[in-house]
Motif scaffolding. Structure first.
Motif, PDB file in Angstrom:
ATOM      1  N   ILE A 289     -47.005  22.709 -25.128  1.00 38.52           N
ATOM      2  CA  ILE A 289     -46.796  23.011 -23.697  1.00 38.52           C
ATOM      3  C   ILE A 289     -45.296  23.150 -23.400  1.00 38.52           C
ATOM      4  O   ILE A 289     -44.864  24.107 -22.752  1.00 38.52           O
ATOM      5  N   ALA A 290     -44.525  22.214 -23.916  1.00 40.05           N
ATOM      6  CA  ALA A 290     -43.064  22.241 -23.692  1.00 40.05           C
ATOM      7  C   ALA A 290     -42.449  23.504 -24.295  1.00 40.05           C
ATOM      8  O   ALA A 290     -41.543  24.109 -23.703  1.00 40.05           O
ATOM      9  N   HIS A 291     -42.948  23.912 -25.456  1.00 39.23           N
ATOM     10  CA  HIS A 291     -42.412  25.104 -26.122  1.00 39.23           C
ATOM     11  C   HIS A 291     -42.677  26.363 -25.284  1.00 39.23           C
ATOM     12  O   HIS A 291     -41.774  27.182 -25.098  1.00 39.23           O
ATOM     13  N   TYR A 292     -43.892  26.490 -24.776  1.00 41.59           N
ATOM     14  CA  TYR A 292     -44.201  27.660 -23.936  1.00 41.59           C
ATOM     15  C   TYR A 292     -43.367  27.651 -22.652  1.00 41.59           C
ATOM     16  O   TYR A 292     -42.820  28.673 -22.242  1.00 41.59           O
ATOM     17  N   GLU A 293     -43.274  26.481 -22.029  1.00 45.19           N
ATOM     18  CA  GLU A 293     -42.508  26.387 -20.772  1.00 45.19           C
ATOM     19  C   GLU A 293     -41.031  26.721 -20.991  1.00 45.19           C
ATOM     20  O   GLU A 293     -40.400  27.374 -20.164  1.00 45.19           O
ATOM     21  N   LYS A 294     -40.491  26.293 -22.140  1.00 46.68           N
ATOM     22  CA  LYS A 294     -39.101  26.578 -22.467  1.00 46.68           C
ATOM     23  C   LYS A 294     -38.837  28.095 -22.525  1.00 46.68           C
ATOM     24  O   LYS A 294     -37.759  28.571 -22.185  1.00 46.68           O
ATOM     25  N   GLY A 296     -40.500  30.280 -20.736  1.00 44.67           N
ATOM     26  CA  GLY A 296     -40.939  30.900 -19.485  1.00 44.67           C
ATOM     27  C   GLY A 296     -42.353  31.440 -19.530  1.00 44.67           C
ATOM     28  O   GLY A 296     -42.704  32.385 -18.800  1.00 44.67           O
ATOM     29  N   ILE A 297     -43.193  30.858 -20.398  1.00 43.98           N
ATOM     30  CA  ILE A 297     -44.587  31.300 -20.537  1.00 43.98           C
ATOM     31  C   ILE A 297     -45.501  30.232 -19.945  1.00 43.98           C
ATOM     32  O   ILE A 297     -45.363  29.048 -20.258  1.00 43.98           O
ATOM     33  N   ASN A 298     -46.439  30.642 -19.109  1.00 43.79           N
ATOM     34  CA  ASN A 298     -47.388  29.703 -18.515  1.00 43.79           C
ATOM     35  C   ASN A 298     -48.379  29.238 -19.595  1.00 43.79           C
ATOM     36  O   ASN A 298     -49.155  30.052 -20.106  1.00 43.79           O
ATOM     37  N   PRO A 299     -48.383  27.939 -19.947  1.00 42.60           N
ATOM     38  CA  PRO A 299     -49.280  27.446 -21.006  1.00 42.60           C
ATOM     39  C   PRO A 299     -50.768  27.701 -20.712  1.00 42.60           C
ATOM     40  O   PRO A 299     -51.571  27.765 -21.638  1.00 42.60           O
ATOM     41  N   LEU A 300     -51.116  27.843 -19.429  1.00 40.26           N
ATOM     42  CA  LEU A 300     -52.522  28.084 -19.087  1.00 40.26           C
ATOM     43  C   LEU A 300     -53.002  29.466 -19.531  1.00 40.26           C
ATOM     44  O   LEU A 300     -54.195  29.729 -19.578  1.00 40.26           O
ATOM     45  N   PHE A 301     -52.047  30.350 -19.856  1.00 37.42           N
ATOM     46  CA  PHE A 301     -52.420  31.666 -20.378  1.00 37.42           C
ATOM     47  C   PHE A 301     -52.506  31.664 -21.912  1.00 37.42           C
ATOM     48  O   PHE A 301     -52.772  32.689 -22.516  1.00 37.42           O
ATOM     49  N   LYS A 302     -52.224  30.510 -22.521  1.00 42.89           N
ATOM     50  CA  LYS A 302     -52.282  30.351 -23.977  1.00 42.89           C
ATOM     51  C   LYS A 302     -53.286  29.247 -24.307  1.00 42.89           C
ATOM     52  O   LYS A 302     -53.781  28.566 -23.413  1.00 42.89           O
ATOM     53  N   THR A 319     -59.718  16.805 -24.470  1.00 38.22           N
ATOM     54  CA  THR A 319     -60.104  17.598 -23.288  1.00 38.22           C
ATOM     55  C   THR A 319     -59.553  16.970 -22.013  1.00 38.22           C
ATOM     56  O   THR A 319     -58.954  17.651 -21.171  1.00 38.22           O
ATOM     57  N   ASN A 320     -59.746  15.675 -21.869  1.00 43.06           N
ATOM     58  CA  ASN A 320     -59.255  14.978 -20.673  1.00 43.06           C
ATOM     59  C   ASN A 320     -57.732  15.067 -20.564  1.00 43.06           C
ATOM     60  O   ASN A 320     -57.181  15.209 -19.472  1.00 43.06           O
ATOM     61  N   TYR A 321     -57.052  15.007 -21.710  1.00 39.11           N
ATOM     62  CA  TYR A 321     -55.596  15.023 -21.719  1.00 39.11           C
ATOM     63  C   TYR A 321     -55.034  16.414 -21.390  1.00 39.11           C
ATOM     64  O   TYR A 321     -54.034  16.538 -20.687  1.00 39.11           O
ATOM     65  N   LYS A 325     -53.610  21.819 -18.149  1.00 40.11           N
ATOM     66  CA  LYS A 325     -52.250  21.963 -18.691  1.00 40.11           C
ATOM     67  C   LYS A 325     -52.126  23.180 -19.614  1.00 40.11           C
ATOM     68  O   LYS A 325     -51.128  23.869 -19.613  1.00 40.11           O
ATOM     69  N   ILE A 326     -53.155  23.392 -20.447  1.00 38.29           N
ATOM     70  CA  ILE A 326     -53.144  24.483 -21.439  1.00 38.29           C
ATOM     71  C   ILE A 326     -54.585  24.794 -21.822  1.00 38.29           C
ATOM     72  O   ILE A 326     -55.456  23.915 -21.731  1.00 38.29           O
ATOM     73  N   GLY A 327     -54.841  26.021 -22.236  1.00 38.34           N
ATOM     74  CA  GLY A 327     -56.185  26.375 -22.701  1.00 38.34           C
ATOM     75  C   GLY A 327     -56.500  25.653 -24.003  1.00 38.34           C
ATOM     76  O   GLY A 327     -55.606  25.416 -24.822  1.00 38.34           O
ATOM     77  N   ILE A 328     -57.768  25.275 -24.193  1.00 38.84           N
ATOM     78  CA  ILE A 328     -58.151  24.576 -25.431  1.00 38.84           C
ATOM     79  C   ILE A 328     -59.487  25.090 -25.957  1.00 38.84           C
ATOM     80  O   ILE A 328     -60.322  25.594 -25.200  1.00 38.84           O
TER      81      ILE A 328
END
Length: 392
Positions: A289-294, A296-302, A319-321, A325-328
């Motif tokens: 998540i931090a890598h995508y945000e760094k 400028g990519i929305n983690p929810l699209f990955k 799943t709960n965690y 925050k991000i697709g799984i």
């Protein structure tokens, strides 16, 4: 004589097919070596080597059928016709497999051209697993119990609302058990089950074959081009062949931290997501998540595909965690295809060497996120750690 046999050339993990396609195109003259590793220190009964050799020799008769070729062409449009023609003409060569038994210990070495030998690993592991249970006369749970257990798991995963695939060919109890599991998983048409890594079963049950590449893709690149270039060139070559399809990158061949240093904005945008296969899954989610945000990519699209020793409890925790925050998605292996009341085997087959131009063997290594679980030649491991600035 054992009746443990493979009955389809597609009874294999999809990532072996996708990697073979890439190897045929990019590395047609590379020679490699694989070795069976008995992590669980399992003991093999007398005559095991003979039974395994018999099953391996029978594999030479397997051929891609017209129906299988049509299925591949229809389901996998990113795999081109020249490769499917190649696969139609391909057959296993048992002389590439050396099998020896010393008391209760088993040695299996595969050596030859990479584009030919790449398909051996998964079938060999599944044959060894099935023969182990058969020749040790170990009784598994009944078909009804296996089906019920699988249906219960599918329902729990459905209730969590997560997509999942079956990844269990290499350590399955048997072909019959994997067949039962697939039958159970495809019973409910509203299920969140999305496919199988096994191409034969994907075809049989009308689901999607799932997979991209394995650790050996990166390990080969390290032996061929050096550790510093391995991740980058492995991903670049993957993109050259698939042009944006099959966009899930495996992250832990030389630790996730090193991978993310090289998984730059171009790759982060181009690949749909990453696969987690070792180390702490929640820590990995945070890093991803931090890598995508760094960048400028929305983690929810990955998304992250989690595939490391999963059971229902781990899936629920992840799943709960990760929710919101991000697709799984999840690839569940042994817990589906070898949950039959017996202890699952802990066996692997690893790429251990790549032959250089001057015919010398370059040892391959893997530095996963599981601390202390580095595999390969000790000197080469130290060299890789030095080059990549990895501290234990």
């Amino acid at each position: 004589m054992s009746n443990v046999l493979l009955n389809s050339i597609l009874d294999n993990d999809f990532y072996k097919i996708t990697m073979q396609n890439a190897v045929v195109k990019l590395f047609p003259s590379s020679v490699v070596k694989y070795e069976f590793i008995n992590r669980g220190k399992h003991q093999f009964p007398e005559g095991f080597d003979v039974a395994l050799r018999e099953a391996v020799n029978k594999m030479a008769e397997l051929r891609l059928t017209k129906e299988e070729k049509k299925f591949m062409a229809r389901t996998c449009p990113y795999i081109d016709l020249p490769y499917l023609d190649f696969l139609e003409g391909y057959h296993y060569d048992p002389s590439e497999v050396k099998i020896q038994q010393d008391g209760t210990e088993l040695s299996v070495i595969v050596e030859g051209l990479w584009y030919r030998t790449i398909l051996w690993e998964v079938p060999l592991l599944s044959l060894i697993s099935e023969l182990h249970y058969e020749m040790n006369h170990m009784e598994r749970d009944s078909n009804e119990v296996v089906m019920k257990r699988t249906l219960d798991k599918a329902e729990s995963l459905n209730n969590l609302g997560v997509t999942f695939a079956e990844f269990g060919t290499r350590r399955r109890h048997s072909y019959k058990v994997q067949n039962l599991v697939m039958e159970a998983l495809t019973k409910n048409k509203r299920s969140t089950f999305i496919g199988s890594s096994n191409v034969h079963f994907a075809m049989k049950y009308g689901v999607k074959p799932i997979g991209t590449h394995a650790h050996e893709w990166f390990m080969f690149h390290a032996a061929e081009y050096g550790f510093k270039m391995a991740n980058q060139l492995a991903l670049e070559h993957w993109v050259d062949v698939y042009r944006g399809d099959l966009g899930v990158a495996l992250s832990d061949t030389y630790t996730t931290d090193v991978f993310f240093q090289q998984f730059d904005k171009k790759f982060a945008k181009l690949f749909d997501g990453v696969r987690h296969d070792s180390g702490d899954s929640l820590e990995f989610a945070d890093k991803t998540i931090a890598h995508y945000e760094k960048h400028g990519i929305n983690p929810l699209f990955k998304y992250i595909i989690f595939s490391d020793g999963l059971n229902l409890e781990k899936v629920e925790e992840i799943t709960n965690y990760c929710n919101g925050k991000i697709g799984i998605s999840f690839g569940i292996g042994t817990n589906l295809t070898n949950d039959v009341g017996l202890k699952p085997m802990n066996i692997v087959m690893k790429l251990i060497g790549v032959q250089s131009i001057n015919k010398e063997w370059i040892p391959t290594v893997k530095l996963s996120d599981e601390h202390g679980k580095y595999t390969g030649d000790p000197k080469m491991i130290e060299l890789a750690k030095e080059f990549l600035r990895i501290k234990d």
